[in-house]
Design an enzyme around this catalytic site. Sequence first.
Site, PDB file in Angstrom:
ATOM      1  CE  LYS A  42      -2.419   4.539   7.085  1.00 36.32           C
ATOM      2  NZ  LYS A  42      -3.586   5.470   7.581  1.00 36.32           N
ATOM      3  NE  ARG A  70      -2.637   0.864   3.550  1.00 34.42           N
ATOM      4  CZ  ARG A  70      -3.491   1.067   4.435  1.00 34.42           C
ATOM      5  NH1 ARG A  70      -4.463   0.237   4.524  1.00 34.42           N
ATOM      6  NH2 ARG A  70      -3.588   0.658   5.724  1.00 34.42           N
ATOM      7  CD  GLU A 113     -11.849   5.760   4.907  1.00 33.97           C
ATOM      8  OE1 GLU A 113     -11.426   5.134   5.666  1.00 33.97           O
ATOM      9  OE2 GLU A 113     -11.492   7.119   4.159  1.00 33.97           O
TER      10      GLU A 113
HETATM   11  N1  PMP Z   1      -8.992   5.311   6.734  1.00 33.22           N
HETATM   12  C1  PMP Z   1      -8.161   5.645   7.588  1.00 33.22           C
HETATM   13  C2  PMP Z   1      -8.767   7.143   6.651  1.00 33.22           C
HETATM   14  C3  PMP Z   1      -7.485   4.914   7.879  1.00 33.22           C
HETATM   15  O1  PMP Z   1      -6.712   6.141   8.437  1.00 33.22           O
HETATM   16  C4  PMP Z   1      -7.596   3.949   8.683  1.00 33.22           C
HETATM   17  C5  PMP Z   1      -5.919   3.051   8.810  1.00 33.22           C
HETATM   18  N2  PMP Z   1      -4.840   3.029   8.627  1.00 33.22           N
HETATM   19  C6  PMP Z   1      -8.380   3.050   8.483  1.00 33.22           C
HETATM   20  C7  PMP Z   1      -9.491   3.257   7.410  1.00 33.22           C
HETATM   21  C8  PMP Z   1      -8.126   1.596   8.683  1.00 33.22           C
HETATM   22  O2  PMP Z   1      -6.767   0.639   7.778  1.00 33.22           O
HETATM   23  P1  PMP Z   1      -5.533  -0.235   8.250  1.00 33.22           P
HETATM   24  O3  PMP Z   1      -6.949  -1.276   8.421  1.00 33.22           O
HETATM   25  O4  PMP Z   1      -4.983  -0.602   7.353  1.00 33.22           O
HETATM   26  O5  PMP Z   1      -5.320   0.385  10.130  1.00 33.22           O
END
Ligand code: PMP
Length: 301
Positions: free
Chosen positions: A152, A53, A185
């Site tokens: 990200k 990622r 989300e």
């Molecule tokens: N959405 C956002 C905006 C985030 O910052 C995160 C944290 N990384 C997540 C979802 C969850 O992703 P992950 O399971 O990869 O931590």
Amino acid sequence: MSNQWIYLNGEYVTKQDAVVSVYDHGFLYGDGVFEGIRVYSGNIFKLDEHLSRLYDSAKSIMLNIPYTKEEFQDIIVETVRKNQLETAYIRVVVSRGPGDLGLDPNKCSEPRIVVIAEALALFPKELYERGVRLASVASRRNRADVLPPQVKSLNYLNNILVKMEANQAGVDEALMLNDQGYVTEGSADNVFIVKNGVIKTPPVYLGALEGITRNTIIDLAKQLGYEVQEQPFTRHDVYVADEVFLTGTAAEVIAVNEVDSRIINNRKPGKVTNHLLSEFRKLTTEDGVKVYDSKEKVQVS
Ligand code: PMP
């Protein structure tokens, strides 16, 4: 207490010495990418997926990471090892690096690479038993064709604004909708609902980060025989869901007990949520890139 070692462009430096320029475009403009990764009992969970990622995010914004994935993996493992950590949180940051005061990334010399590993303060057990409260917020998720939520990036203002709205509403987390009113989300976690035994989460193209925990839970749920649908849904579907839960590296799988003052499952974490959390925790003990050899002992100072 011994020093905390932070990786910064080829060196391990102390926290005090881990500094970057005020001309770094990560600082000036949020120009860069990052990852948050978790270490369970000396195993780095889903490191490969996090690195993929990271590299995809960097490619999308044309930021060249000057290491191969294998080299980067070794650096991350070494940072955890150097700090003698067992249960930890890792933050990886790649910024565009120092440039001038203009926006142009071509004027930036080279990326700054930072790896921080710290002991993780676990969420209290009560939080998993109690669950968290959500409120939908007025700010909408970045449109995927404007600033893709799949990247990200260090630009987290959208997420910070919704977190502020959740704070103002006196709840634990925000429920973010996209510009069409579909659920996307939370500020830093993905959202799932359960209705009549079927598990649903929004497709990432609606405007969600493709969470590593999200994907792990989708795979796990399918293996356990649940039907999982990546389908658009609205706030109404969340209000009338049998169960709602959030997923993320820090939060793992956490129940939601209230959304916009609608009570979910009598404020109790539901059966499916608890099942997925316990199976997820099993996986975290089995899986992962080992930081220490089995013979090696961690000397916690
Ligand atoms: N959405 C956002 C905006 C985030 O910052 C995160 C944290 N990384 C997540 C979802 C969850 O992703 P992950 O399971 O990869 O931590």
